[in-house]
Design an enzyme around this catalytic site. Structure first.
Site, PDB file in Angstrom:
ATOM      1  N   HIS A  64      21.709  52.835  39.203  1.00 14.42           N
ATOM      2  CA  HIS A  64      21.972  53.099  37.784  1.00 14.42           C
ATOM      3  C   HIS A  64      20.633  53.459  37.134  1.00 14.42           C
ATOM      4  O   HIS A  64      19.581  52.971  37.566  1.00 14.42           O
ATOM      5  CB  HIS A  64      22.537  51.802  37.186  1.00 14.42           C
ATOM      6  CG  HIS A  64      23.002  51.881  35.770  1.00 14.42           C
ATOM      7  ND1 HIS A  64      22.142  51.874  34.696  1.00 14.42           N
ATOM      8  CD2 HIS A  64      24.253  51.940  35.252  1.00 14.42           C
ATOM      9  CE1 HIS A  64      22.842  51.923  33.573  1.00 14.42           C
ATOM     10  NE2 HIS A  64      24.129  51.970  33.877  1.00 14.42           N
ATOM     11  N   ASP A 105      19.878  44.154  41.476  1.00 19.56           N
ATOM     12  CA  ASP A 105      20.622  44.493  40.263  1.00 19.56           C
ATOM     13  C   ASP A 105      22.066  44.036  40.495  1.00 19.56           C
ATOM     14  O   ASP A 105      22.827  44.681  41.220  1.00 19.56           O
ATOM     15  CB  ASP A 105      20.545  46.013  40.014  1.00 19.56           C
ATOM     16  CG  ASP A 105      21.397  46.430  38.816  1.00 19.56           C
ATOM     17  OD1 ASP A 105      22.172  45.600  38.309  1.00 19.56           O
ATOM     18  OD2 ASP A 105      21.297  47.609  38.409  1.00 19.56           O
ATOM     19  N   GLN A 132      26.935  44.766  38.778  1.00 21.84           N
ATOM     20  CA  GLN A 132      28.297  45.026  39.277  1.00 21.84           C
ATOM     21  C   GLN A 132      28.726  44.047  40.361  1.00 21.84           C
ATOM     22  O   GLN A 132      29.817  44.191  40.918  1.00 21.84           O
ATOM     23  CB  GLN A 132      28.406  46.465  39.816  1.00 21.84           C
ATOM     24  CG  GLN A 132      28.188  47.536  38.764  1.00 21.84           C
ATOM     25  CD  GLN A 132      29.239  47.540  37.660  1.00 21.84           C
ATOM     26  OE1 GLN A 132      30.330  46.984  37.807  1.00 21.84           O
ATOM     27  NE2 GLN A 132      28.915  48.168  36.549  1.00 21.84           N
ATOM     28  N   LYS A 158      29.944  42.162  31.265  1.00 28.69           N
ATOM     29  CA  LYS A 158      30.775  42.616  32.392  1.00 28.69           C
ATOM     30  C   LYS A 158      31.449  41.425  33.066  1.00 28.69           C
ATOM     31  O   LYS A 158      32.167  41.580  34.046  1.00 28.69           O
ATOM     32  CB  LYS A 158      29.910  43.364  33.399  1.00 28.69           C
ATOM     33  CG  LYS A 158      29.299  44.654  32.824  1.00 28.69           C
ATOM     34  CD  LYS A 158      28.468  45.365  33.864  1.00 28.69           C
ATOM     35  CE  LYS A 158      27.522  46.377  33.292  1.00 28.69           C
ATOM     36  NZ  LYS A 158      28.136  47.622  32.831  1.00 28.69           N
ATOM     37  N   CYS A 181      25.719  57.055  34.335  1.00 22.86           N
ATOM     38  CA  CYS A 181      24.291  56.657  34.303  1.00 22.86           C
ATOM     39  C   CYS A 181      23.699  56.641  35.706  1.00 22.86           C
ATOM     40  O   CYS A 181      22.915  55.746  36.053  1.00 22.86           O
ATOM     41  CB  CYS A 181      24.099  55.296  33.643  1.00 22.86           C
ATOM     42  SG  CYS A 181      24.521  55.299  31.916  1.00 22.86           S
TER      43      CYS A 181
HETATM   44  N1  PMP Z   1      22.946  48.364  36.587  1.00 23.45           N
HETATM   45  C1  PMP Z   1      24.199  48.622  36.963  1.00 23.45           C
HETATM   46  C2  PMP Z   1      24.532  48.720  38.429  1.00 23.45           C
HETATM   47  C3  PMP Z   1      25.195  48.780  35.996  1.00 23.45           C
HETATM   48  O1  PMP Z   1      26.444  49.051  36.373  1.00 23.45           O
HETATM   49  C4  PMP Z   1      24.853  48.677  34.625  1.00 23.45           C
HETATM   50  C5  PMP Z   1      25.898  48.870  33.544  1.00 23.45           C
HETATM   51  N2  PMP Z   1      26.723  49.976  33.698  1.00 23.45           N
HETATM   52  C6  PMP Z   1      23.529  48.408  34.297  1.00 23.45           C
HETATM   53  C7  PMP Z   1      22.603  48.248  35.298  1.00 23.45           C
HETATM   54  C8  PMP Z   1      23.101  48.263  32.871  1.00 23.45           C
HETATM   55  O2  PMP Z   1      23.736  47.156  32.287  1.00 23.45           O
HETATM   56  P1  PMP Z   1      23.666  46.911  30.722  1.00 23.45           P
HETATM   57  O3  PMP Z   1      24.078  48.184  30.073  1.00 23.45           O
HETATM   58  O4  PMP Z   1      24.621  45.788  30.498  1.00 23.45           O
HETATM   59  O5  PMP Z   1      22.255  46.541  30.409  1.00 23.45           O
END
Ligand code: PMP
Length: 405
Positions: free
Chosen positions: A117, A194, A197, A220, A363
């Protein structure tokens, strides 16, 4: 599983039953979490830590209890290792800044993967630019899994940190992080996971994994938005300089200089989101009551069933089909002439039928470049989804493809 606990799911959208398949972006909240927020503001709201009065003491106790619940949930050795952040993104930026200040010098290398991401790419790019360090990328195999042989080749004496996703937010693939961590540790290189997910879908045990850092977002995980955590092994956190300056993170402030607070407060400048932490603790207990392994099994069954159903539609290409997934599946549709049906059009037509999916680059633009598409359609599950909803989604998708062909 207990979808009746989630009031938002009872509504109709465009006159159709809402099928919410955008859980990788954010999850819905059970009534107990909504009630917890209301309870906090109705009965005990007060700023924490410095108050001698009753409400402040209650609020402080609730905030610190939530920290302990979350420490226990992810298997941390101590609640001192749980730093509250605004979310995964802030956790990764915080780590990139603090770790970067302490340990990264010109010519050092940091490793991420090709399926990250943007939150696990850009903070490291910014750090590399600041310190003249180099960002290395673990490539993907043909089947879109991480190329572990190539990863072995990237690890060297200049590597100072590895940061990879536990679960891809696009492909849903569960990465072999145990192996990734073991290989890095053989060379004394720390690893950040990270977990944005994974924490919503899988049992996480940071001590068993032996990762050095772990980040995730409450929103999440059936909890409010605006809060997350950065876990760090105490021996690492003790070596990092503070992130932001301000109240709470200090020991004493004098014009001659400032001394800093102990863990975890040294990294938590300003008034924290103590209502969010409390409600996150309630959500964590709710997940544990449902059984995290039961949630994982249920969602993996949904993913397998969805892949099987999607596989029966002509022209559908599922990315990383058949691999073990947590929570998310990405696909694209192609018409009879082999032309991509634009994901945006599919998303709009699915929405008209009450089905909420996410379309676009999620993203993860470098991954889209690798897949050679502008975007994908992503369906992602939560504990409250069921097979009936997948059937509704599949018929809606068939209808949408028919309309667009
Ligand atoms: N890393 C991953 C793998 C994600 O899926 C996400 C959220 N889509 C993020 C980072 C960023 O998370 P947040 O927007 O809650 O800071």
């Amino acid at each position: 599983m207990r979808s009746s606990d989630f009031p938002i799911l009872k509504q109709q959208v465009h006159g159709k039953r809402l099928v919410y398949f955008d859980n990788a972006a954010t999850s819905q909240k059970p009534q107990c979490v909504i009630d917890a927020i209301s309870e906090a503001y109705s009965t005990w709201n007060a700023n924490i830590h410095r108050g001698t009065h009753h409400l402040s003491q209650v609020a402080t106790a609730k905030h610190e209890e939530a920290r302990s619940i979350l420490a226990q949930m992810i298997g941390a050795q101590s609640s001192k290792e749980i730093l509250f952040t605004r979310g995964t993104t802030e956790g990764l930026n915080m780590l990139a800044f603090c770790f970067g200040e302490a340990f990264i010098h010109e010519g050092d290398e940091i490793i991420v993967s090709a399926m990250e991401h943007h939150s696990n790419i850009v903070p490291w790019q910014m750090l590399c630019e600041r310190k003249k360090a180099v960002l290395r990328v673990i490539p993907l195999r043909e089947d879109l899994s991480l190329d572990i042989e190539a990863y072995k080749g990237l690890l060297n004496e200049r590597t100072k940190l590895v940061s990879v996703a536990h679960v891809s937010n696009v492909l849903g693939i569960i990465n072999p992080i145990e192996e990734i961590i073991r290989l890095a540790h053989e060379k004394n290189i720390p690893v950040c996971i990270d977990g944005a997910q994974s924490a919503p879908h899988l049992k996480v045990d940071v001590q068993a994994l032996d990762c050095d850092f772990f980040v995730c977002s409450a929103h999440k995980m059936y909890a409010p938005t605006g809060i997350g955590l950065l876990y760090g092994k105490q021996q690492w956190l003790e070596q990092l300089p503070p992130y932001q300056g301000g109240g709470e993170m200090i020991d004493h402030v004098r014009w001659s200089g400032t001394t800093y607070n102990v863990l975890p407060y040294r990294f938590e400048a300003g008034t924290p989101d103590y209502v969010g932490s409390y409600a996150w603790g309630v959500a964590a207990q709710y997940m544990q009551d449902c059984g995290i392994d039961a949630i994982a099994t249920h969602e993996q069954e949904l993913a397998a069933y969805t892949e099987q159903q999607l596989g029966q539609i002509e022209g559908i290409h599922i990315y990383a089909a058949g691999q073990k997934k947590a929570g998310a599946i990405s696909f694209n549709a192609y018409d009879a002439s082999g032309k991509l049906v634009h994901p945006f059009d599919l998303g709009a037509l699915l929405d008209q039928q009450g089905v909420a999916v996410r379309i676009g680059h999620h993203c993860a633009e470098p991954l889209m470049d690798e897949l050679k598409v502008p975007g994908t359609v992503r369906v992602s599950f939560g504990m409250y989804n069921d097979k009936e909803e997948i059937d509704l989604f599949i018929s809606a998708l068939r209808r949408a493809i028919q309309m667009l062909s």
